[in-house]
Scaffold this motif. Structure first.
Motif, PDB file in Angstrom:
ATOM      1  N   GLY A  16       0.779  -1.230   0.000  1.00 56.41           N
ATOM      2  CA  GLY A  16       0.000   0.000   0.000  1.00 56.41           C
ATOM      3  C   GLY A  16       0.811   1.280   0.000  1.00 56.41           C
ATOM      4  O   GLY A  16       0.327   2.317   0.460  1.00 56.41           O
ATOM      5  N   SER A  19      -0.900   3.918  -2.281  1.00 50.14           N
ATOM      6  CA  SER A  19      -2.143   4.353  -1.629  1.00 50.14           C
ATOM      7  C   SER A  19      -1.840   5.282  -0.465  1.00 50.14           C
ATOM      8  O   SER A  19      -2.546   6.281  -0.249  1.00 50.14           O
ATOM      9  N   SER A  23      -2.935   9.168   0.126  1.00 48.87           N
ATOM     10  CA  SER A  23      -3.586   9.645   1.348  1.00 48.87           C
ATOM     11  C   SER A  23      -2.861  10.858   1.912  1.00 48.87           C
ATOM     12  O   SER A  23      -3.493  11.829   2.339  1.00 48.87           O
ATOM     13  N   ARG A  28      -7.730  10.498  -3.598  1.00 52.33           N
ATOM     14  CA  ARG A  28      -8.210   9.128  -3.755  1.00 52.33           C
ATOM     15  C   ARG A  28      -7.529   8.553  -4.992  1.00 52.33           C
ATOM     16  O   ARG A  28      -7.060   9.295  -5.874  1.00 52.33           O
ATOM     17  N   LYS A 116      -3.371  -0.842   5.567  1.00 50.25           N
ATOM     18  CA  LYS A 116      -4.533  -1.681   5.271  1.00 50.25           C
ATOM     19  C   LYS A 116      -5.253  -2.161   6.527  1.00 50.25           C
ATOM     20  O   LYS A 116      -5.784  -3.270   6.577  1.00 50.25           O
ATOM     21  N   ASP A 118      -7.992  -1.292   7.645  1.00 55.21           N
ATOM     22  CA  ASP A 118      -9.440  -1.411   7.455  1.00 55.21           C
ATOM     23  C   ASP A 118      -9.835  -2.740   6.835  1.00 55.21           C
ATOM     24  O   ASP A 118     -11.012  -3.076   6.800  1.00 55.21           O
ATOM     25  N   SER A 160      -5.120   3.683   7.564  1.00 57.60           N
ATOM     26  CA  SER A 160      -6.001   3.187   6.520  1.00 57.60           C
ATOM     27  C   SER A 160      -5.968   4.197   5.386  1.00 57.60           C
ATOM     28  O   SER A 160      -6.149   5.395   5.621  1.00 57.60           O
ATOM     29  N   SER A 161      -5.736   3.728   4.176  1.00 54.19           N
ATOM     30  CA  SER A 161      -5.743   4.631   3.031  1.00 54.19           C
ATOM     31  C   SER A 161      -7.150   4.842   2.491  1.00 54.19           C
ATOM     32  O   SER A 161      -7.366   5.695   1.637  1.00 54.19           O
ATOM     33  N   ARG A 162      -8.091   4.069   2.977  1.00 54.87           N
ATOM     34  CA  ARG A 162      -9.491   4.228   2.559  1.00 54.87           C
ATOM     35  C   ARG A 162     -10.281   5.054   3.551  1.00 54.87           C
ATOM     36  O   ARG A 162     -11.167   5.803   3.181  1.00 54.87           O
ATOM     37  N   ARG A 163      -9.977   4.866   4.818  1.00 51.28           N
ATOM     38  CA  ARG A 163     -10.685   5.591   5.875  1.00 51.28           C
ATOM     39  C   ARG A 163      -9.663   6.441   6.607  1.00 51.28           C
ATOM     40  O   ARG A 163      -9.056   6.001   7.573  1.00 51.28           O
ATOM     41  N   TRP A 164      -9.482   7.665   6.119  1.00 55.92           N
ATOM     42  CA  TRP A 164      -8.422   8.531   6.610  1.00 55.92           C
ATOM     43  C   TRP A 164      -8.523   8.830   8.097  1.00 55.92           C
ATOM     44  O   TRP A 164      -7.524   9.124   8.747  1.00 55.92           O
ATOM     45  N   SER A 187      -7.813  13.880   5.266  1.00 57.41           N
ATOM     46  CA  SER A 187      -6.429  13.574   4.917  1.00 57.41           C
ATOM     47  C   SER A 187      -5.544  14.725   5.328  1.00 57.41           C
ATOM     48  O   SER A 187      -6.005  15.763   5.763  1.00 57.41           O
TER      49      SER A 187
END
Length: 191
Positions: A16, A19, A23, A28, A116, A118, A160-164, A187
């Motif tokens: 990641g 990603s 972030s 995104r 990762k 999340d 988490s790169s999806r849920r900052w 972010s």
């Protein structure tokens, strides 16, 4: 404001790194100018991303046929990095330990970043995201402490790169010299 020296985002392939770079930049994966991400080896050459106040380098992942761990430090030596973010997506690996030792032996500040978070398997049925974050941080710290002398707690972050908002992205922003302009649920680079 004084420009920060370049930071390197390094680690095994698939952890990641790109990603995480996105972030840190407040992008995104689908945004224009974002670092390409994928399930196959995507970053094939060291790639700089300029941002205030400095540059973050997204390096190819190691432990691949194109970048075996035996030659990865030669790739690192090609650039004058003054900070390092070492990514790991699961448990601490021999490569992670080698990278920590590489930067520590050169006096280069580093963070080991467990990515990762999340998508971790919640085997213990934690009641909250906070419990998952705390467990992963503690497990990563213990593994680092076991295998690296001087592996201090302040050198372990989880993101988490999806849920900052989940984890330690704000601390990582500070390490990279990124000034946050709004609440911690965003972010680093959001205006």
């Amino acid at each position: 404001m004084q420009r920060q020296s370049p930071a390197a985002v390094v680690g095994s392939s698939g952890t990641g790194k790109s990603s995480l770079v996105n972030s840190l930049r407040g992008l995104r994966a689908s945004a224009a100018g974002a670092a390409p991400v994928g399930v196959v080896e995507t970053t094939t050459v060291p790639t700089p991303y300029k941002m205030a106040p400095g540059t973050i380098w997204d390096l190819p992942g190691c432990d691949t046929p194109n970048n075996p761990s035996s030659t990865y430090t030669a790739l690192l030596a090609q650039r004058p990095f003054t900070r390092a973010i070492i990514t790991g997506a699961t448990r601490l690996t021999e490569t992670d330990v080698g990278l920590v030792k590489y930067f520590a032996s050169r006096g280069i500040p580093w963070w080991y970043v467990r990515t990762k978070i999340d998508v971790v398997d919640n085997t213990e049925d934690e009641a909250s995201d906070v419990a998952v974050v705390e467990r992963l941080r503690a497990e990563s710290f213990q593994a680092l402490r076991t295998h690296v002398s001087g592996g201090e707690a302040e050198h372990v972050l989880v993101v988490s790169s999806r849920r900052w908002e989940l984890g330690d992205l704000a601390i990582l922003c500070t390490f990279c010299g990124i000034v946050r302009k709004e609440a911690p649920r965003s972010s680093c680079n959001q205006q």
